[in-house]
Design an enzyme around this catalytic site. Structure first.
Site, PDB file in Angstrom:
ATOM      1  N   CYS A 139      11.010   4.633   5.994  1.00  0.00           N
ATOM      2  CA  CYS A 139       9.786   4.904   6.771  1.00  0.00           C
ATOM      3  C   CYS A 139       9.098   3.567   7.068  1.00  0.00           C
ATOM      4  CB  CYS A 139       8.829   5.797   5.987  1.00  0.00           C
ATOM      5  SG  CYS A 139       9.383   7.493   5.852  1.00  0.00           S
ATOM      6  N   SER A 140       9.877   2.471   7.133  1.00  0.00           N
ATOM      7  CA  SER A 140       9.246   1.170   7.426  1.00  0.00           C
ATOM      8  C   SER A 140       9.489   0.832   8.898  1.00  0.00           C
ATOM      9  CB  SER A 140       9.758   0.089   6.476  1.00  0.00           C
ATOM     10  OG  SER A 140      11.158  -0.103   6.590  1.00  0.00           O
ATOM     11  N   ARG A 141      10.528   0.065   9.187  1.00  0.00           N
ATOM     12  CA  ARG A 141      10.921  -0.217  10.559  1.00  0.00           C
ATOM     13  C   ARG A 141      12.439  -0.127  10.644  1.00  0.00           C
ATOM     14  NH1 ARG A 141       6.485   0.752  11.843  1.00  0.00           N
ATOM     15  NH2 ARG A 141       4.942  -0.588  12.874  1.00  0.00           N
ATOM     16  N   ASP A 180      12.990   7.866   9.399  1.00  0.00           N
ATOM     17  CA  ASP A 180      11.871   8.106  10.321  1.00  0.00           C
ATOM     18  C   ASP A 180      11.900   7.077  11.446  1.00  0.00           C
ATOM     19  OD1 ASP A 180       9.247   9.232  11.069  1.00  0.00           O
ATOM     20  OD2 ASP A 180       8.429   7.314  10.393  1.00  0.00           O
ATOM     21  N   HIS A 200       9.856   9.023  14.127  1.00  0.00           N
ATOM     22  CA  HIS A 200       8.756   8.107  13.779  1.00  0.00           C
ATOM     23  C   HIS A 200       7.418   8.865  13.652  1.00  0.00           C
ATOM     24  CE1 HIS A 200       7.514   3.591  14.107  1.00  0.00           C
ATOM     25  NE2 HIS A 200       6.702   4.237  13.301  1.00  0.00           N
ATOM     26  N   ILE A 201       7.432   9.840  12.736  1.00  0.00           N
ATOM     27  CA  ILE A 201       6.244  10.686  12.564  1.00  0.00           C
ATOM     28  C   ILE A 201       5.586  10.476  11.195  1.00  0.00           C
ATOM     29  CG2 ILE A 201       6.871  12.540  14.163  1.00  0.00           C
ATOM     30  CD1 ILE A 201       7.895  14.092  11.613  1.00  0.00           C
ATOM     31  N   ALA A 202       5.961   9.392  10.497  1.00  0.00           N
ATOM     32  CA  ALA A 202       5.459   9.252   9.125  1.00  0.00           C
ATOM     33  C   ALA A 202       3.937   9.215   9.057  1.00  0.00           C
ATOM     34  CB  ALA A 202       6.060   8.018   8.462  1.00  0.00           C
ATOM     35  N   SER A 203       3.280   8.687  10.085  1.00  0.00           N
ATOM     36  CA  SER A 203       1.814   8.614  10.035  1.00  0.00           C
ATOM     37  C   SER A 203       1.155   9.779  10.775  1.00  0.00           C
ATOM     38  CB  SER A 203       1.330   7.284  10.621  1.00  0.00           C
ATOM     39  OG  SER A 203       1.602   7.240  12.004  1.00  0.00           O
ATOM     40  N   GLU A 245      14.858   2.122  18.600  1.00  0.00           N
ATOM     41  CA  GLU A 245      14.002   3.249  18.940  1.00  0.00           C
ATOM     42  C   GLU A 245      13.664   3.249  20.425  1.00  0.00           C
ATOM     43  OE1 GLU A 245      10.273   4.346  16.565  1.00  0.00           O
ATOM     44  OE2 GLU A 245      11.680   3.584  15.079  1.00  0.00           O
ATOM     45  N   ARG A 293       0.836  -1.210   0.000  1.00  0.00           N
ATOM     46  CA  ARG A 293       0.000   0.000   0.000  1.00  0.00           C
ATOM     47  C   ARG A 293       0.868   1.257   0.000  1.00  0.00           C
ATOM     48  NH1 ARG A 293      -3.327  -3.421   3.883  1.00  0.00           N
ATOM     49  NH2 ARG A 293      -1.430  -3.245   5.097  1.00  0.00           N
ATOM     50  N   ILE A 294       1.770   1.368   0.985  1.00  0.00           N
ATOM     51  CA  ILE A 294       2.536   2.616   1.149  1.00  0.00           C
ATOM     52  C   ILE A 294       3.589   2.755   0.048  1.00  0.00           C
ATOM     53  CG2 ILE A 294       4.060   3.912   2.708  1.00  0.00           C
ATOM     54  CD1 ILE A 294       2.568   2.429   5.047  1.00  0.00           C
TER      55      ILE A 294
HETATM   56  N1  LIG Z   1       7.093   4.949   9.828  1.00  0.00           N
HETATM   57  C1  LIG Z   1       5.807   4.857  10.065  1.00  0.00           C
HETATM   58  O1  LIG Z   1       5.225   5.670  10.784  1.00  0.00           O
HETATM   59  C2  LIG Z   1       5.024   3.797   9.425  1.00  0.00           C
HETATM   60  C3  LIG Z   1       5.598   2.578   9.110  1.00  0.00           C
HETATM   61  N2  LIG Z   1       4.872   1.602   8.513  1.00  0.00           N
HETATM   62  C4  LIG Z   1       5.556   0.357   8.147  1.00  0.00           C
HETATM   63  O2  LIG Z   1       5.333   0.128   6.747  1.00  0.00           O
HETATM   64  C5  LIG Z   1       5.038  -1.241   6.551  1.00  0.00           C
HETATM   65  C6  LIG Z   1       4.269  -1.426   5.250  1.00  0.00           C
HETATM   66  O3  LIG Z   1       2.936  -0.956   5.377  1.00  0.00           O
HETATM   67  P1  LIG Z   1       1.858  -1.218   4.207  1.00  0.00           P
HETATM   68  O4  LIG Z   1       2.386  -0.685   2.912  1.00  0.00           O
HETATM   69  O5  LIG Z   1       0.549  -0.756   4.687  1.00  0.00           O
HETATM   70  O6  LIG Z   1       1.896  -2.815   4.162  1.00  0.00           O
HETATM   71  P2  LIG Z   1       1.678  -3.796   2.938  1.00  0.00           P
HETATM   72  O7  LIG Z   1       1.496  -5.144   3.562  1.00  0.00           O
HETATM   73  O8  LIG Z   1       0.636  -3.269   2.019  1.00  0.00           O
HETATM   74  O9  LIG Z   1       3.082  -3.754   2.158  1.00  0.00           O
HETATM   75  C7  LIG Z   1       4.225  -4.447   2.563  1.00  0.00           C
HETATM   76  C8  LIG Z   1       4.921  -4.987   1.321  1.00  0.00           C
HETATM   77  O10 LIG Z   1       6.194  -5.556   1.700  1.00  0.00           O
HETATM   78  C9  LIG Z   1       6.398  -6.667   0.842  1.00  0.00           C
HETATM   79  N3  LIG Z   1       7.436  -7.554   1.370  1.00  0.00           N
HETATM   80  C10 LIG Z   1       7.335  -8.476   2.349  1.00  0.00           C
HETATM   81  N4  LIG Z   1       8.520  -9.119   2.526  1.00  0.00           N
HETATM   82  C11 LIG Z   1       9.381  -8.574   1.618  1.00  0.00           C
HETATM   83  C12 LIG Z   1      10.747  -8.801   1.289  1.00  0.00           C
HETATM   84  N5  LIG Z   1      11.467  -9.741   1.929  1.00  0.00           N
HETATM   85  N6  LIG Z   1      11.311  -8.045   0.316  1.00  0.00           N
HETATM   86  C13 LIG Z   1      10.580  -7.106  -0.345  1.00  0.00           C
HETATM   87  N7  LIG Z   1       9.288  -6.844  -0.075  1.00  0.00           N
HETATM   88  C14 LIG Z   1       8.696  -7.571   0.888  1.00  0.00           C
HETATM   89  C15 LIG Z   1       5.007  -7.329   0.777  1.00  0.00           C
HETATM   90  O11 LIG Z   1       4.911  -8.253  -0.299  1.00  0.00           O
HETATM   91  C16 LIG Z   1       4.112  -6.107   0.624  1.00  0.00           C
HETATM   92  O12 LIG Z   1       3.893  -5.769  -0.739  1.00  0.00           O
HETATM   93  C17 LIG Z   1       4.276  -1.637   7.832  1.00  0.00           C
HETATM   94  O13 LIG Z   1       4.343  -3.032   8.069  1.00  0.00           O
HETATM   95  C18 LIG Z   1       4.990  -0.845   8.897  1.00  0.00           C
HETATM   96  O14 LIG Z   1       6.039  -1.596   9.455  1.00  0.00           O
HETATM   97  C19 LIG Z   1       3.562   1.786   8.218  1.00  0.00           C
HETATM   98  C20 LIG Z   1       2.934   2.951   8.513  1.00  0.00           C
HETATM   99  C21 LIG Z   1       3.609   4.054   9.164  1.00  0.00           C
HETATM  100  O1  LIG Z   2       1.288   1.996  11.669  1.00  0.00           O
HETATM  101  C1  LIG Z   2       2.503   1.783  11.783  1.00  0.00           C
HETATM  102  O2  LIG Z   2       3.012   0.687  11.465  1.00  0.00           O
HETATM  103  C2  LIG Z   2       3.346   2.831  12.334  1.00  0.00           C
HETATM  104  O3  LIG Z   2       4.539   2.775  12.269  1.00  0.00           O
HETATM  105  C3  LIG Z   2       2.638   3.959  12.976  1.00  0.00           C
HETATM  106  O4  LIG Z   2       3.014   5.145  12.515  1.00  0.00           O
END
Ligand SMILES: NC(=O)C1=CN([C@@H]2O[C@H](COP(=O)(O)OP(=O)(O)OC[C@H]3O[C@@H](n4cnc5c(N)ncnc54)[C@H](O)[C@@H]3O)[C@@H](O)[C@H]2O)C=CC1
Ligand SMILES: O=C(O)C(=O)CO
Length: 356
Positions: free
Chosen positions: A241-243, A267, A290-293, A272, A151-152
């Protein structure tokens, strides 16, 4: 010994009471104390460690539901929750654009050295226009890489391609139909090229900007490490902006020291809320907490979805059939559907699915 927690109780005489604790990061002991001996469900944070101890405590207190107020749930042992019969919720969809926008902001800030230039200005160092002052990278026509095109990642790709006319390479373990459809719909008229990479190495070698958007699990832990950094262009930009643990942060600090034109926008961090030694001194790193959202709409949406996940289970509602279609739960002018919007272990628990 753990400090006693100062529990606040909301709606003390109502059918449903809410207990909260004002502390940024709650320990497992704090949460056990908050759960007490009667608790129907919990809304938790991504900073908490939800494993056997907590799901066992929740189950003993009669609890059947937990929701992370986050889309990522790498802090939750879902198998442990399933073992104790606890439904695990998350908050997909409402973070997509907001998080992608921060990744885009960090990409631009790194490319155009905005933070360094701001510090220079405030320090009173600007004494006139110069041809070489804070020269950065032009994004147009360069190649952006998205690792994890869910999604992101897909929303970020769209912003960088549509907004800045960058060429795109994406790497994901699955084909991203949501992303590819977008490009196919563009009738090939965009002045960009795109492809799905077959390996991480291909992605890293060709990219000018790399943005990380996968989930965190054992396949993505230290996906960016000393070896992968060595393959990247010397002037590349890396955004996370993932983990935090998707990058080996110690290796990154060393790489930033050795390659002053390599820039990062971070981010999230491996330990952390701490940064690895040396990172905060690096001029070629932009760091935000960690303010991406953190947009108002998104944070309200996350709170709503997390609450409805728990409430739905407490009330015995079924689970929503499509966690990517959550807008009906966010409309302030109508009652939400009688369902839990997103339960990740619904199948494992055999929960009924809403027909709505
Ligand atoms: N910094 C922040 O504030 C935020 C961080 N996040 C992080 O972003 C992540 C993704 O969120 P969404 O896009 O909603 O999830 P999503 O599930 O739609 O996308 C994750 C993608 O990663 C792919 N993936 C899984 N294993 C992989 C690998 N080994 N190599 C390459 N790609 C791989 C999946 O196939 C999927 O397309 C969340 O799990 C969260 O950890 C999400 C929101 C805010
Ligand atoms: O929803 C998540 O995964 C977050 O990192 C919150 O911002």
């Amino acid at each position: 010994m753990a400090q006693p927690v100062a529990i606040e109780v909301w709606n003390p005489n109502g059918k449903y009471r809410i207990c909260t604790q004002k502390k940024t990061i709650l320990s497992v002991e704090d949460i056990v104390a908050l759960i007490g001996d009667k608790c129907d469900g919990v809304i938790g944070q991504l900073t908490e460690d939800w494993g056997h101890t907590l799901f066992s405590a929740l189950s003993k207190a009669g609890g059947k539901a937990f929701s992370n107020m986050a889309v990522g749930y790498n802090n939750v042992d879902v198998n442990a929750a399933t073992k104790y019969g606890v439904a695990v919720g998350n908050t997909p969809g409402v973070l997509t654009e907001t998080t992608a926008e921060l990744a885009a902001s960090l990409s631009l800030a790194a490319a155009r050295r905005i933070v360094e230039a701001d510090e220079f200005m405030r320090a009173g160092l600007y004494d006139g226009w110069l041809p070489h002052l804070f020269v950065g990278n032009l994004l147009k026509g360069q190649t952006v890489d998205v690792i994890g095109a869910g999604r992101i990642g897909s929303a970020y790709a769209r912003m960088m391609v549509e907004g800045f006319k960058m060429n795109l390479i994406y790497y994901d373990i699955y084909q991203s139909t949501r992303l590819e459809k977008f490009f196919l719909k563009a009738n090939g008229e965009q002045p960009v090229t795109w492809k799905r990479a077959s390996s991480m190495e291909e992605v890293l070698r060709e990219a000018d900007v790399i943005s990380l958007h996968p989930i965190l699990d054992k396949t993505t832990y230290h996906l960016v490490n000393k070896d992968s950094l060595a393959v990247m262009k010397k002037e590349a930009i890396l955004v996370n902006c993932s983990r935090g643990p998707v990058i080996d942060e110690v290796a990154l600090v060393e790489h930033l020291k050795q390659n002053p034109m390599f820039r990062v926008g971070l981010d999230v961090f491996e330990d952390e809320p701490y940064m690895k030694p040396g990172l905060s001194e690096m001029k070629n790193a932009i760091v935000v907490p960690h303010i991406a959202s953190a947009s108002k709409w998104t944070r309200e949406g996350m709170a709503t979805l997390a609450a409805l996940n728990v409430l739905g289970k407490v009330k015995g509602y079924p689970v929503w059939s499509d966690p990517n279609r959550v807008d009906l739960f966010l409309d302030e002018n109508s009652l939400p559907p009688a369902a839990s919007p997103s339960i990740v272990n619904a199948k494992a628990l055999g929960l009924p699915v809403s027909k709505l």
